[in-house]
Design a protein around this motif. Structure first.
Motif, PDB file in Angstrom:
ATOM      1  N   TRP A  77     -15.799  39.483 -16.723  1.00  0.00           N
ATOM      2  CA  TRP A  77     -16.228  37.967 -17.631  1.00  0.00           C
ATOM      3  C   TRP A  77     -14.788  38.025 -18.343  1.00  0.00           C
ATOM      4  O   TRP A  77     -14.929  37.830 -19.475  1.00  0.00           O
ATOM      5  N   SER A  78     -13.827  38.199 -17.814  1.00  0.00           N
ATOM      6  CA  SER A  78     -12.714  38.665 -19.017  1.00  0.00           C
ATOM      7  C   SER A  78     -12.023  37.214 -19.621  1.00  0.00           C
ATOM      8  O   SER A  78     -11.704  37.304 -20.794  1.00  0.00           O
ATOM      9  N   ARG A  79     -12.369  35.977 -18.681  1.00  0.00           N
ATOM     10  CA  ARG A  79     -11.715  34.682 -19.174  1.00  0.00           C
ATOM     11  C   ARG A  79     -12.865  34.577 -20.640  1.00  0.00           C
ATOM     12  O   ARG A  79     -12.413  33.973 -21.422  1.00  0.00           O
ATOM     13  N   TYR A  80     -14.111  34.796 -20.353  1.00  0.00           N
ATOM     14  CA  TYR A  80     -15.226  34.524 -21.196  1.00  0.00           C
ATOM     15  C   TYR A  80     -14.807  35.484 -22.307  1.00  0.00           C
ATOM     16  O   TYR A  80     -14.649  34.897 -23.631  1.00  0.00           O
ATOM     17  N   SER A  93     -18.313  29.192 -14.391  1.00  0.00           N
ATOM     18  CA  SER A  93     -17.341  29.180 -13.699  1.00  0.00           C
ATOM     19  C   SER A  93     -15.916  29.464 -14.261  1.00  0.00           C
ATOM     20  O   SER A  93     -15.084  29.936 -13.199  1.00  0.00           O
ATOM     21  N   ALA A  94     -15.630  29.210 -15.216  1.00  0.00           N
ATOM     22  CA  ALA A  94     -14.606  29.204 -15.977  1.00  0.00           C
ATOM     23  C   ALA A  94     -14.281  30.842 -16.664  1.00  0.00           C
ATOM     24  O   ALA A  94     -13.150  30.990 -17.082  1.00  0.00           O
ATOM     25  N   ALA A  95     -15.269  31.560 -16.724  1.00  0.00           N
ATOM     26  CA  ALA A  95     -15.319  32.692 -17.441  1.00  0.00           C
ATOM     27  C   ALA A  95     -15.063  33.813 -16.698  1.00  0.00           C
ATOM     28  O   ALA A  95     -14.913  34.874 -17.226  1.00  0.00           O
ATOM     29  N   VAL A  96     -14.940  33.759 -15.254  1.00  0.00           N
ATOM     30  CA  VAL A  96     -14.825  35.057 -14.751  1.00  0.00           C
ATOM     31  C   VAL A  96     -13.580  35.558 -14.528  1.00  0.00           C
ATOM     32  O   VAL A  96     -12.347  34.954 -14.547  1.00  0.00           O
ATOM     33  N   SER A  97     -13.333  36.882 -14.310  1.00  0.00           N
ATOM     34  CA  SER A  97     -12.122  37.605 -14.070  1.00  0.00           C
ATOM     35  C   SER A  97     -11.202  37.073 -12.760  1.00  0.00           C
ATOM     36  O   SER A  97     -12.005  36.857 -12.079  1.00  0.00           O
ATOM     37  N   ALA A 120     -10.429  42.193 -22.564  1.00  0.00           N
ATOM     38  CA  ALA A 120     -10.383  41.426 -21.244  1.00  0.00           C
ATOM     39  C   ALA A 120      -9.382  41.678 -20.158  1.00  0.00           C
ATOM     40  O   ALA A 120      -9.902  42.180 -19.164  1.00  0.00           O
ATOM     41  N   ILE A 121      -8.244  41.907 -20.569  1.00  0.00           N
ATOM     42  CA  ILE A 121      -7.059  42.288 -19.384  1.00  0.00           C
ATOM     43  C   ILE A 121      -6.984  43.859 -18.969  1.00  0.00           C
ATOM     44  O   ILE A 121      -7.086  44.277 -18.083  1.00  0.00           O
ATOM     45  N   MET A 122      -7.313  44.778 -20.228  1.00  0.00           N
ATOM     46  CA  MET A 122      -7.411  45.958 -19.760  1.00  0.00           C
ATOM     47  C   MET A 122      -8.524  46.417 -18.679  1.00  0.00           C
ATOM     48  O   MET A 122      -8.440  47.210 -17.972  1.00  0.00           O
ATOM     49  N   PHE A 123      -9.637  45.867 -18.945  1.00  0.00           N
ATOM     50  CA  PHE A 123     -10.955  46.104 -18.457  1.00  0.00           C
ATOM     51  C   PHE A 123     -10.791  45.504 -17.003  1.00  0.00           C
ATOM     52  O   PHE A 123     -11.458  45.983 -15.971  1.00  0.00           O
ATOM     53  N   GLN A 168      -0.057  35.808 -17.546  1.00  0.00           N
ATOM     54  CA  GLN A 168      -1.596  35.359 -17.617  1.00  0.00           C
ATOM     55  C   GLN A 168      -2.507  36.690 -17.719  1.00  0.00           C
ATOM     56  O   GLN A 168      -3.760  36.568 -17.775  1.00  0.00           O
ATOM     57  N   GLY A 169      -1.933  37.696 -17.692  1.00  0.00           N
ATOM     58  CA  GLY A 169      -2.619  39.027 -17.803  1.00  0.00           C
ATOM     59  C   GLY A 169      -3.240  39.266 -16.275  1.00  0.00           C
ATOM     60  O   GLY A 169      -4.220  40.265 -16.247  1.00  0.00           O
TER      61      GLY A 169
END
Lengths: 449, 345
Positions: free
Chosen positions: A81-84, A391-395, B79-82, B149-150
């Protein structure tokens, strides 16, 4: 058909629901073990020491899986959930970090002190260490639920630099939604631990194992369970009206209410028909009851699901059934706990209760999981209610990657879960250690190694 | 300007948390990896479990806090690292799960097969995180192929490049020495002697790998640039080297605690060397330097950083105090008599 969002949601569901098989017992049994050990320190009664050791051993078996599965949850916000995490990390991340610093260190350090410290610490200090564990695990729950409470009902933020930034820390930590969740979750956990102790004690009492010992445990747990089972009904109601205010879509789904109504009735039996946006069956209405429960006013307006477009509604069927079943179980626990409390002094004679209580142990587990389904499924399509969609939160991951990790989660967790429950059974049946009259000989014979 | 100060404070804290985590869980990993070679029977294996017994859980929380601090102070980096390191990170987490339950479950059944299964879990659960943390951090030092964008370009296997593997190997060997020294502190007799011999042998390898690593870092990364720009920082690699060269002397004179502290110094300052070299970047982009994640473009808001600073400055010292107290309380050796007690692993 299986996209990254769905797979990631499934993975989070597996990871969090599995984690929550172990958390409630940790929250409740830590306090109960601390109570037993305090009774030992106060009265000098060896049985209470054995109780602390016996329940403490079960606590440790349970705790092991609780800890290790908690770590994966924290890191999944980054992995899946990287965008989150980018969007709300300013607020959400700080709550998790505070939890680790304030509570998790304390819990993990002192559980080891307690586990290994029986001969090294004075009885008072040793009892203090289990209290620290109990306090820390509950403080930990508070911060986690303030974080979840923020996802349910975001407060104290402003949108700046393309993300949610903290505006008022005080608003975040006094978020009444988070506090209600905390109270509701922790009371549920205490009920679960109560029935755990009652059920295992009943099993032994029926077999006349250590009757004196298990009656003492039973009596403490009976009072404890009564308090929290009754309190849960009360605070559950308050939590529900908080949901009505903060998350009208969730409330409508919980009650499967399609049309907006003034003075909405409550139907004791409903079968929702999501496809046709109606209920197949609605039986036994209590006029104005839903309005009364939600807004403390029998003629208040309750919004129905049709107020929102289909995309804005949570899945009704799972939310509705989970909620109904959870509430039903909650009332069952309250009734049962009253009965148990009244019979507690002569419980060994009540074979019916002794026989059913072990079978009650799984029910609070079910209720806790159902509660989380209501909270999380009912919040959809939002990951943060009204602020960010799931749906906008997923990596940016590939479905294959997430598919493989999901399969690994299911496999590893199933195996470990089975082993853990097997061990809990084994050591629960074994009962407490016998009282040793002579001190254990210091050196073991080398032949046994 | 004020914002900058908090960003720098959190960058330092970020490095400190990882360094302390590696220093503490490093010896647990070392113990686990050493077990198949150093323990010849069940009671020796149990001494290894109990040497980590009262500590591993508290040690692991430093990882959770390092992760949490990354999330709180540098959410974009978190967020990007993981997500970029999806597969290796999940492997680490699964490995840590197996290791954790191995401690708790192993002694709960008498069957030798049961014990063997958990022993395997302990070994894998110690080796994989040691290796993969080393691989991951070496790749941070080198830079990850992340775009603006990472999003990571390249797959998990691309992390296993020579420099990444060198980092992984260095971590494994550092932790082997660290674990062997801890075992020497915590045991007696033949086990202690074996631990000492193993520590001496792996120390040679550690020196060799450290040398190659510091040189390769010069050729393959720009980490040294910071040190030549701010010469005072050279004290960091100097302390890492000092710790490393001090180990054999302490070992020879039987000062195992001191040898362990020297090894701890090496681990802390090797990590600090990498982190200080990265400054002000947390994860450089190997595709374009301007896409790097820095303390300026990935940090939290000033308010969050301020609150987190207050929390950290009050509670981290408290944590250190009670953890030191725990180490003192359980500082004695794991004696065979202890294995007879109910609470022993």
């Amino acid at each position: 058909m299986f996209d990254v969002v769905l797979l990631s949601r499934l993975q989070f569901a597996v990871a969090s629901m599995f984690h929550f098989l172990f958390v409630p017992l940790t929250l409740g049994l830590s306090v109960l073990t601390a109570i037993f050990e305090t009774l030992y320190v106060k009265t000098g009664d060896e049985d209470y020491k054995r109780a602390a050791k016996f329940w403490g051993k079960l606590f440790l078996i349970n705790f092991a899986l609780g800890v290790v599965t908690g770590i994966t949850l924290e890191f999944q916000f980054g992995t899946n959930w990287s965008r989150y995490s980018m969007y709300v990390g300013d607020i959400f991340g700080s709550l998790l970090a505070i939890e680790a610093t304030l509570a998790f260190f304390l819990e993990s350090t002192f559980i080891a002190v307690w586990h290994f410290g029986w001969d090294r610490l004075s009885p008072k200090l040793h009892a203090l260490s289990i209290w620290l564990v109990a306090i820390a695990s509950n403080v930990s729950a508070l911060w986690i639920l303030l974080a979840n409470g923020w996802m349910q009902h975001p407060v104290g933020y402003t949108i700046r630099n393309g993300r949610a930034e903290l505006e008022s820390f005080r608003a975040v930590v006094t978020n009444s939604f988070g506090w209600m969740e905390f109270i509701h979750t922790v009371s549920g956990a205490y009920i679960l631990a109560g029935f755990f102790v009652l059920g295992i004690s009943a099993w032994h009492l029926l077999r006349k194992n250590e009757t004196v010992f298990f009656k003492k445990c039973f009596r403490v747990a009976a009072t404890w369970t009564l308090i929290f089972a009754l309190f849960e009904v009360f605070n559950g109601h308050l939590h529900g009206s908080e949901v009505a205010k903060a998350q009208p879509t969730k409330l409508a789904a919980m009650e499967s209410l399609w049309e907006t109504k003034n003075g909405a009735p409550m139907y004791l039996f409903i079968v929702p028909d999501e496809e046709n946006e109606r209920n197949k069956i609605e039986l036994f209405p209590i006029p104005g009851m839903l309005s009364l429960l939600a807004y403390h006013n029998p003629s208040a307006t309750v919004k129905g699901l049709k107020e929102w477009s289909e995309e804005e509604r949570p899945p009704v069927t799972p939310t509705f059934w989970s909620f109904r079943l959870m509430v039903g179980l909650g009332f069952l626990f309250a009734a049962l706990s009253i009965w148990v409390f009244l019979k507690r002094h002569e419980i060994e004679k009540n074979h019916f209760l002794l026989r059913i209580l072990p079978w009650m142990i799984p029910l609070p587990y079910l209720a806790c999981e159902l509660g989380w389904i209501v909270a999380e499924v009912g919040r959809q399509p939002w990951i943060v209610y009204g602020l960010m969609e799931t749906s906008a939160a997923v990596s940016p991951l590939s479905p294959v990657q997430v598919g493989i990790s999901l399969a690994a989660f299911i496999l590893v967790y199933t195996l470990l879960g089975l082993v853990d429950f097997y061990l809990l059974f084994k050591y629960a049946r074994k009962g407490p250690e016998k009282i040793s009259l002579a001190p254990v000989s210091a050196a073991g014979s080398p032949a046994t190694n | 300007m004020e914002q900058n100060i908090f960003q720098v404070i959190w960058f330092i804290l970020w490095g400190v948390l990882w360094a302390v985590y590696f220093m503490l869980d490093g010896f647990d990993f070392g113990l686990g990896m050493l077990m198949p070679f150093i323990a010849k029977n069940d009671s020796e294996r149990r001494i290894i479990y109990n040497a980590a017994g009262p500590f591993w859980d508290g040690n692991e929380v430093w990882l959770i806090t390092a992760g949490g601090a990354t999330f709180a102070a540098f959410p974009k980096t978190y967020a990007i690292m993981f997500s970029a390191l999806y597969t290796p990170l999940l492997l680490i987490l699964f490995a840590l799960i197996l290791r954790g339950v191995a401690f708790e479950f192993r002694g709960k059944e008498e069957s030798p097969v049961w014990k063997m299964v958990w022993d395997i879990c302990l070994v894998i659960g110690s080796f994989l995180p040691a290796l993969l943390f080393g691989v991951a951090f070496a790749n941070f030092f080198k830079g990850l192929p992340i775009d603006w964008q990472g999003i990571m370009h390249g797959n998990t296997l691309s992390l296993l490049n020579p420099y990444g593997l060198l980092g992984g190997l260095l971590f494994v060997v550092m932790f082997l020495v660290h674990g062997a020294l801890w075992l020497a502190v915590k045991s007696n007799g033949v086990l202690k002697w074996r631990a000492k011999v193993v520590a001496e042998k792996f120390w040679v390898l550690e020196v060799l790998l450290a040398l190659i690593f510091f040189m390769a870092t010069g050729f393959l990364t720009d980490l040294w640039a910071n040190f030549f720009h701010y010469k005072i920082l050279l004290i960091i690699p100097a302390l890492a080297v000092l710790g490393l060269v001090a180990i054999p002397g302490f070992l020879a004179s039987g000062a195992y605690w001191k040898a362990w502290f020297a090894s701890a110094l090496t681990i802390v300052f090797t990590t600090a060397f990498g982190v200080a070299g990265l400054f002000p970047r947390l994860i450089p982009s190997s595709l374009n330097p301007s896409w790097s994640l820095t303390i300026y473009n990935s940090s939290s808001s000033p308010l969050t950083l301020k609150i987190m600073t207050v929390v950290a400055f009050i509670f981290v010292p408290v944590v250190i105090l009670y953890q030191v107290w725990t180490y003192k309380t359980f500082s004695e050796k794991v004696r065979p008599e202890f294995l007879e007690t109910e609470e022993a692993y």
